[in-house]
Design an enzyme around this catalytic site. Structure first.
Site, PDB file in Angstrom:
ATOM      1  N   HIS B  60       4.356  -5.623  -8.570  1.00 40.53           N
ATOM      2  CA  HIS B  60       4.705  -4.487  -9.430  1.00 40.53           C
ATOM      3  C   HIS B  60       6.206  -4.481  -9.642  1.00 40.53           C
ATOM      4  O   HIS B  60       6.937  -5.240  -8.991  1.00 40.53           O
ATOM      5  CB  HIS B  60       4.190  -3.169  -8.839  1.00 40.53           C
ATOM      6  N   ASP B  64      12.330  -3.265  -5.183  1.00 44.53           N
ATOM      7  CA  ASP B  64      12.240  -3.982  -3.901  1.00 44.53           C
ATOM      8  C   ASP B  64      11.188  -5.085  -3.919  1.00 44.53           C
ATOM      9  O   ASP B  64      11.010  -5.787  -2.931  1.00 44.53           O
ATOM     10  CB  ASP B  64      12.023  -3.010  -2.727  1.00 44.53           C
ATOM     11  N   HIS B  65      10.519  -5.239  -5.067  1.00 38.33           N
ATOM     12  CA  HIS B  65       9.543  -6.326  -5.207  1.00 38.33           C
ATOM     13  C   HIS B  65       9.909  -7.308  -6.311  1.00 38.33           C
ATOM     14  O   HIS B  65       9.228  -8.316  -6.474  1.00 38.33           O
ATOM     15  CB  HIS B  65       8.132  -5.770  -5.460  1.00 38.33           C
ATOM     16  N   HIS B 140      -0.931   2.568  -6.822  1.00 38.98           N
ATOM     17  CA  HIS B 140       0.430   2.878  -6.403  1.00 38.98           C
ATOM     18  C   HIS B 140       1.039   3.771  -7.489  1.00 38.98           C
ATOM     19  O   HIS B 140       0.354   4.152  -8.431  1.00 38.98           O
ATOM     20  CB  HIS B 140       1.203   1.562  -6.193  1.00 38.98           C
ATOM     21  N   ASP B 210       2.342  -2.786  -3.065  1.00 42.21           N
ATOM     22  CA  ASP B 210       2.235  -1.519  -2.346  1.00 42.21           C
ATOM     23  C   ASP B 210       0.946  -0.823  -2.769  1.00 42.21           C
ATOM     24  O   ASP B 210       0.519  -0.939  -3.911  1.00 42.21           O
ATOM     25  CB  ASP B 210       3.412  -0.621  -2.700  1.00 42.21           C
ATOM     26  N   HIS B 268       6.106  -4.029   5.043  1.00 40.15           N
ATOM     27  CA  HIS B 268       6.628  -2.997   4.143  1.00 40.15           C
ATOM     28  C   HIS B 268       6.960  -1.721   4.902  1.00 40.15           C
ATOM     29  O   HIS B 268       6.676  -0.603   4.469  1.00 40.15           O
ATOM     30  CB  HIS B 268       5.649  -2.710   2.997  1.00 40.15           C
TER      31      HIS B 268
END
Lengths: 305, 305
Positions: B60, B64-65, B140, B210, B268
């Protein structure tokens, strides 16, 4: 005035070197200059207080100068920043940051103010009673600016013993510091030069990266206290410098000499070189007062006695 | 099958922890899963060969990804990559990467192929004779997919001593490995089970991050060999998990138990926790075979005897 070098290597981040970013501490401001990937981690490692950064200046939109910006903006949000943040950078910077916030559905809670640049003439970006920041248009493969950070002359320094000796009322001190003469109680004029000394001379810092060798910037940076000038290559690779619109250490030194700056700081080394001392040696063949930037290094800028 | 955890902490990169990224080594492929800021440095530190990465899967578009993706693409260019690179990720990923290349006037010299995802149903993303990759739709705050990487059953294992004993021609070995029986020179049928043994059972890896706690994914990951399931919080902070659409360690373990996976990998972690052992303890109250992801950790995925 202090420069903290967060990263000063060209192109890609590596295990132990970082792309361009610096923090300039000047008259109680913390200005962040460029923001390559990893800048936020470098800020942490160098214990720079995130909330004190209110102005970020981006020279150009090559990744090694700005890929860390969106992450820093995002981290400020996660840290519940409230103070406004000003971003100065080339046209397009607002769109690319905004698009990433939109895709993440993560908007800042703090005011994020973009100042997009497109002029090819020097521009005044920021000014208050103590500091001003101007662009230095540079010649690189894409639209690029350097930045000139200048202290304004401070108030004159009050000689407190003299003021007491002449029995001068405290209410006049402020105007004396501004250079005013004083008329004493018996009508005698006391010249300002008796009561004050010169303030420390204002300092200035010119950040010039990335740029081809370009003597036309000399008038803009004339006599500045410190000049950071990129030196991606050594003269041995000068055939690479012009086509990639970068400079050699010798060319950086030539600009420093011509501009009669007090200190030359070299950086933006190509990662092909394992020994950066070679840059120092090459530059010093034509300009003596040179220091090498390196990641994590703090450089205090002072006017030589 | 081996997972190298490059980063497994939530939110912002810090001096010693990194946001999400993993390399999955499966049947001679190196798949990169997510690409937080700093991923390229983590790849270097973990000595992963850049050129072997040909497929990148982005779950996504939270920073942070994926904030490290544009820098990695750019570094591949600087390293003169020639092989094509496939990027699988949510719709919008092509626009944001392309915009940054346009602003930098730095286009890749190698083929960069985007596979944009928008389906809310599981999709087959990649398949060849040895491996397949499918999406696992997750719940998410924004559109998110997990990924299921599955080995295909391999050829049967030829028992070479038996083949020699029956004087079988080498030209038949290939078909024997595929399960065929053999007719010997004297017309006798030699059943395949005499000549071969079962191949190693195929393994599978489900990456789910996530996501909020969502038992509806269980059928998609049923019996997988290893499950990476996010555990941003501990149960103590479960009031934060649902509104932020994250899971607790206990919830991750409940999914692992329900899906009867062989191994649960947690990660995570919210950066609020200084002791990640607490996640292990909490998960093991309901599911035994748990390991903690940590930056730089290599996890070999094996079918338990």
């Amino acid at each position: 005035m202090k420069i903290t070098v967060l990263g000063c290597y060209a192109a890609t981040p590596r295990s132990f070197t970082n792309p361009t970013s610096q923090v300039l501490e000047i008259k109680n401001h913390l200005f962040l200059i460029d923001c390559g990937e990893g800048t936020q981690v470098q800020l942490r490692k160098n214990k720079v207080k995130f909330s004190k950064i209110r102005h970020i200046f981006i020279s150009h939109l090559h990744g090694d100068h700005f890929f860390g910006l969106v992450g820093l903006i995002s981290t400020f949000r996660l840290l519940n920043r409230e103070k406004e943040l000003h971003i100065y950078g080339p046209k397009g910077i607002k769109e690319v940051i905004t698009l990433q916030m939109k895709l993440a559905n993560s908007w800042t809670n703090y005011p994020l103010i973009f100042h997009e640049l497109s002029s090819k003439e020097p521009e005044l970006l920021f000014e208050n009673e103590k500091v001003q920041v101007k662009t230095i248009p540079l010649k690189h493969r894409i639209y690029t600016n350097g930045f000139l950070f200048s202290e304004k002359p401070g108030d004159r320094k009050l000689l407190i013993n003299e003021a007491v000796k002449y029995n001068i009322d405290v209410s006049l001190y402020k105007s004396i510091k501004k250079g005013k003469d004083v008329i004493s109680e018996d009508g005698e004029k006391i010249p300002n030069r008796v009561l004050t000394a010169d303030p420390p001379p204002p300092k200035s810092y010119a950040f010039c990266s990335d740029t081809v060798y370009d003597p036309s910037i000399v008038p803009l940076i004339k006599n500045c206290t410190a000049l950071y000038h990129e030196s991606t290559f050594l003269e041995e690779q000068q055939d690479l410098a012009f086509p990639t619109k970068h400079s050699t250490a010798r060319q950086a030194a030539a600009i420093a000499k011509e501009a009669e700056v007090k200190l030359l700081i070299l950086g933006h080394y190509s990662t092909r070189y394992s020994n950066i001392e070679l840059f120092l040696n090459e530059a010093q063949t034509i300009f003596q007062n040179v220091v090498l930037a390196d990641d994590g290094k703090e450089i205090t800028v002072e006017i030589p006695q």
